[in-house]
Design a protein around this motif. Structure first.
Motif, PDB file in Angstrom:
ATOM      1  N   GLY A   1       0.809  -1.213   0.000  1.00 41.03           N
ATOM      2  CA  GLY A   1       0.000   0.000   0.000  1.00 41.03           C
ATOM      3  C   GLY A   1       0.842   1.264   0.000  1.00 41.03           C
ATOM      4  N   THR A   2       0.189   2.384  -0.275  1.00 41.26           N
ATOM      5  CA  THR A   2       0.903   3.660  -0.370  1.00 41.26           C
ATOM      6  C   THR A   2       1.467   4.111   0.973  1.00 41.26           C
ATOM      7  N   ALA A   3       0.895   3.661   2.077  1.00 43.06           N
ATOM      8  CA  ALA A   3       1.401   4.059   3.398  1.00 43.06           C
ATOM      9  C   ALA A   3       2.815   3.523   3.650  1.00 43.06           C
TER      10      ALA A   3
ATOM     11  N   HIS B   1      -3.663  -5.317  -7.607  1.00 44.54           N
ATOM     12  CA  HIS B   1      -3.279  -4.426  -6.504  1.00 44.54           C
ATOM     13  C   HIS B   1      -2.888  -3.035  -7.000  1.00 44.54           C
ATOM     14  N   ALA B   2      -2.337  -2.946  -8.193  1.00 42.72           N
ATOM     15  CA  ALA B   2      -2.040  -1.634  -8.771  1.00 42.72           C
ATOM     16  C   ALA B   2      -3.337  -0.875  -9.033  1.00 42.72           C
ATOM     17  N   THR B   3      -4.335  -1.562  -9.576  1.00 40.34           N
ATOM     18  CA  THR B   3      -5.630  -0.921  -9.847  1.00 40.34           C
ATOM     19  C   THR B   3      -6.288  -0.465  -8.553  1.00 40.34           C
ATOM     20  N   ILE B   4      -6.260  -1.315  -7.547  1.00 37.61           N
ATOM     21  CA  ILE B   4      -6.847  -0.946  -6.254  1.00 37.61           C
ATOM     22  C   ILE B   4      -6.125   0.263  -5.657  1.00 37.61           C
ATOM     23  N   ALA B   5      -4.800   0.287  -5.749  1.00 39.49           N
ATOM     24  CA  ALA B   5      -4.034   1.430  -5.230  1.00 39.49           C
ATOM     25  C   ALA B   5      -4.416   2.713  -5.951  1.00 39.49           C
ATOM     26  N   LEU B   6      -4.584   2.629  -7.264  1.00 38.52           N
ATOM     27  CA  LEU B   6      -4.991   3.808  -8.032  1.00 38.52           C
ATOM     28  C   LEU B   6      -6.382   4.279  -7.628  1.00 38.52           C
ATOM     29  N   LEU B   7      -7.327   3.346  -7.532  1.00 36.39           N
ATOM     30  CA  LEU B   7      -8.700   3.712  -7.172  1.00 36.39           C
ATOM     31  C   LEU B   7      -8.751   4.307  -5.768  1.00 36.39           C
ATOM     32  N   ALA B   8      -8.051   3.684  -4.822  1.00 39.46           N
ATOM     33  CA  ALA B   8      -8.057   4.182  -3.443  1.00 39.46           C
ATOM     34  C   ALA B   8      -7.416   5.559  -3.354  1.00 39.46           C
TER      35      ALA B   8
END
Length: 195
Positions: free
Chosen positions: A32-34, A108-115
C-alpha cells in the motif's frame, strides 16, 4: 593482482529513475501507499537514499510518479484486451478480464490507483483514467450505459480479487457481462429529469 582502476560506471539517469519507479510500484502493490518511503524505495532499487530525494523531492512526488507508472502498466494491459465481440461472445471478454484478475500485481495496482483517487482529489484524474479508457473501448460495441455498468462491475470484481484468494470465475463474469450487455438503454437520472 591488477592495479588498473575499474571502468567508471556509465551514468544512466533515466534508468535509475525507472528502477526507483519500479521499486515504488512494487512497494505500493505489496503493502500500500502508506509503506512508501524514500528509504524503502532506495533499498528496493539498490540506490542511495540521496538518489531518491534527488529525483523525487517529496514523498508526494514519489507517490504520484509511482502511481503514474502503475497506471501506464495497466493501460498497456488494457490495450491487449479485445472487446470487439463482447455483444455476441461475452465468454471471450470474460476470459480476458479473468486473466487480468488473476494477475495479482495488476489487481493491486488498480486498487491502489482507485483508493488514491478516492481520497486525494489531485490524483482523481489519474485514477479515473482506467475507467475512462475501459468505457471508451467498450462503448462502440455495446453503448455507453452498458459500458459504464460493466466498468463499475469490473471495479467491484477487481476489489473482490484483491480481497480473496481467487477472482470470480469466468462463468460468473460471463453471466454478469451478458446481463449488462443486454440491459435496456441509458437510464435517466433524477437530476437529468428535474434540473
Amino acid at each position: 593482482m591488477s592495479t588498473a582502476n575499474p571502468a567508471p560506471r556509465r551514468r544512466d539517469p533515466e534508468g535509475r529513475r525507472r528502477a526507483m519507479l519500479i521499486a515504488a510500484g512494487e512497494i505500493i502493490t505489496e503493502a500500500g501507499t502508506a509503506a512508501l518511503t524514500h528509504r524503502a524505495v532506495a533499498a528496493r532499487a539498490e540506490v542511495s537514499l540521496g538518489s531518491t530525494t534527488k529525483y523525487f523531492s517529496s514523498i508526494d512526488d514519489l507517490r504520484e510518479a509511482a502511481l503514474q507508472y502503475l497506471a501506464q502498466e495497466i493501460d498497456q494491459e488494457l490495450a491487449t484486451i479485445d472487446f470487439a465481440g463482447i455483444a455476441t461472445n461475452p465468454e471471450h471478454a470474460a476470459a480476458e478480464l479473468h486473466r487480468f484478475l488473476c494477475d495479482r500485481h495488476a489487481v493491486h495496482a488498480t486498487i491502489a490507483l482507485l483508493a488514491s483517487g478516492a481520497t486525494d482529489p489531485q490524483l482523481r484524474s489519474l485514477a479515473r483514467r482506467w475507467d475512462d479508457r475501459f468505457i471508451e473501448l467498450l462503448t462502440p460495441h455495446i453503448g455507453h450505459a452498458q459500458a459504464t455498468a460493466i466498468a463499475v462491475y469490473f471495479n467491484g470484481a477487481t476489489l473482490h480479487a484483491g480481497l480473496d484468494e481467487e477472482p470470480l470465475s469466468r462463468d460468473a463474469l460471463t453471466a454478469v457481462i451478458r446481463a449488462l450487455v443486454a440491459m435496456p438503454g441509458p437510464v435517466t437520472t433524477t437530476q437529468e429529469t428535474n434540473p
